[in-house]
Design an enzyme around this catalytic site. Structure first.
Site: not given
Ligand code: F6P
Length: 322
Positions: A131, A255, A26-27, A190, A14, A174-175
């Site tokens: 994440d 996000q 880095v470069v 919240a 991601g 945030g899976r």
């Molecule tokens: O790993 C970062 C993330 O944004 C997670 O928070 C989210 O669940 C996942 O990637 C989404 O994955 P994709 O971009 O493959 O839909």
């Protein structure tokens, strides 16, 4: 005459705001050593397809403020196959690449550990993910930007929640981990934060919401990590018992984008330069990270331990919003 080092550079998994400043660092740091940098487009898939481009000083001009990654990225299930990986290693050898810098998240870290074990060349990993779920660092590149992006959206939602005296469920990314949800939920004040690490309990939510309403609260914000529960499923279940109106909003991919914050940029620049310096020092398999605000270099195999949510912060969020 020492052989010029040629390092490969790729972004994978991601994308995260800050990947471009990391690429720039880095470069520029490698060029300062007199090395050559081969950009690999589209992550491991591009490595497999020989999607290479030599990167000079000018190739990273004007990207420090850009979200996303100029090297593109792909989630690459192919990398799980041994013959795919062997083709990648052959391509690295054929291109004269002797070391690799990988910029990515948790899944990319796992792939890097496999790559190091099989390719047996130096690799420096730079943790970049919204994440914040890499144990080799207290903060990943992009996390600060994503928190601020989500916070701005939630502050806006709170305006309409207050005006209409509604409960709003706001789903953030945030899976597997709730670090983003916890940080932005705390910052947003919240009334409730739901994270994958804490088992979902509708009865507890019911008690909390009805108690807040009894205290006179007429609008509330619940920040919900996507891995805890889907807000589209939860909202109607709350509406069954809650006397006021309930709405929900899924923040989604905003996000992941946007100009990296100053903090994300500085983290990226420091991590990128330190990754190259670690290779120059002869390190073989490392993850660059932050520890007590200092940049550190840890063994790659130590960068993937189980991460625990800060339960004190989690409890604080609920105490302060009561
Ligand atoms: O790993 C970062 C993330 O944004 C997670 O928070 C989210 O669940 C996942 O990637 C989404 O994955 P994709 O971009 O493959 O839909």
């Amino acid at each position: 005459m020492t052989k010029t080092r040629r390092i490969g550079l790729l972004t994978t998994g991601g994308d995260a705001p800050g990947m471009n400043p990391a690429i720039r660092a880095v470069v520029r740091r490698a060029l300062a050593f007199g090395w050559e940098v081969v950009g690999i487009e589209r992550g491991f898939q591009g490595l497999y397809e020989k999607d290479f481009r030599e990167m000079g000083h000018g190739s990273v001009s004007g990207i420090i403020n850009l979200g996303g990654t100029v090297l593109k990225t792909i989630r690459c299930p192919g990398f799980r196959k041994a013959d795919f990986r062997r083709a990648c290693y052959r391509n690295l050898e054929q291109r004269g690449i002797g070391s690799l810098v990988v910029i990515g998240g948790d899944g990319s870290l796992a792939a890097s550990q496999t790559l190091v074990a099989e390719w047996k060349h130096p690799l420096a990993f730079i943790p970049a993910s919204i994440d914040n779920d890499i144990s080799g660092t207290t903060e990943t590149i992009g996390f600060d930007t994503a928190v601020n992006t989500a916070l701005e959206a939630i502050d806006r939602i709170r305006d309409t929640a207050t005006s209409h005296e509604r409960i709003f469920l706001v789903e953030v990314m945030g899976r597997e981990k709730g670090f983003l949800a916890l940080e932005v939920g705390l910052a947003a004040g919240a009334e409730a934060i739901l994270v994958p690490e804490v088992p979902f309990d509708l009865e507890a939510i019911r008690e909390l919401l009805l108690a807040d309403r009894a205290k006179g609260k007429r609008s509330m914000i619940m920040v919900v990590a996507e891995g805890a529960v889907e807000v589209a499923q939860l909202a109607p279940r709350i509406a069954e018992f809650y006397p006021g109106e309930v709405r929900y909003s899924v923040l989604g991919y905003i996000q992941r984008g946007g100009a990296p914050s100053a903090r994300s940029r500085c983290l990226a620049l420091r991590f990128g330069a330190r990754a190259v310096e670690a290779l120059a020092e002869g390190r073989q398999a490392v993850c660059v990270g932050l520890e007590k605000e200092k940049v550190v270099v840890v063994d790659l195999k130590k960068a993937r331990k189980r991460l625990k949510l800060d339960r004190a912060a989690y409890r604080l969020a609920h105490v302060l919003s009561a």
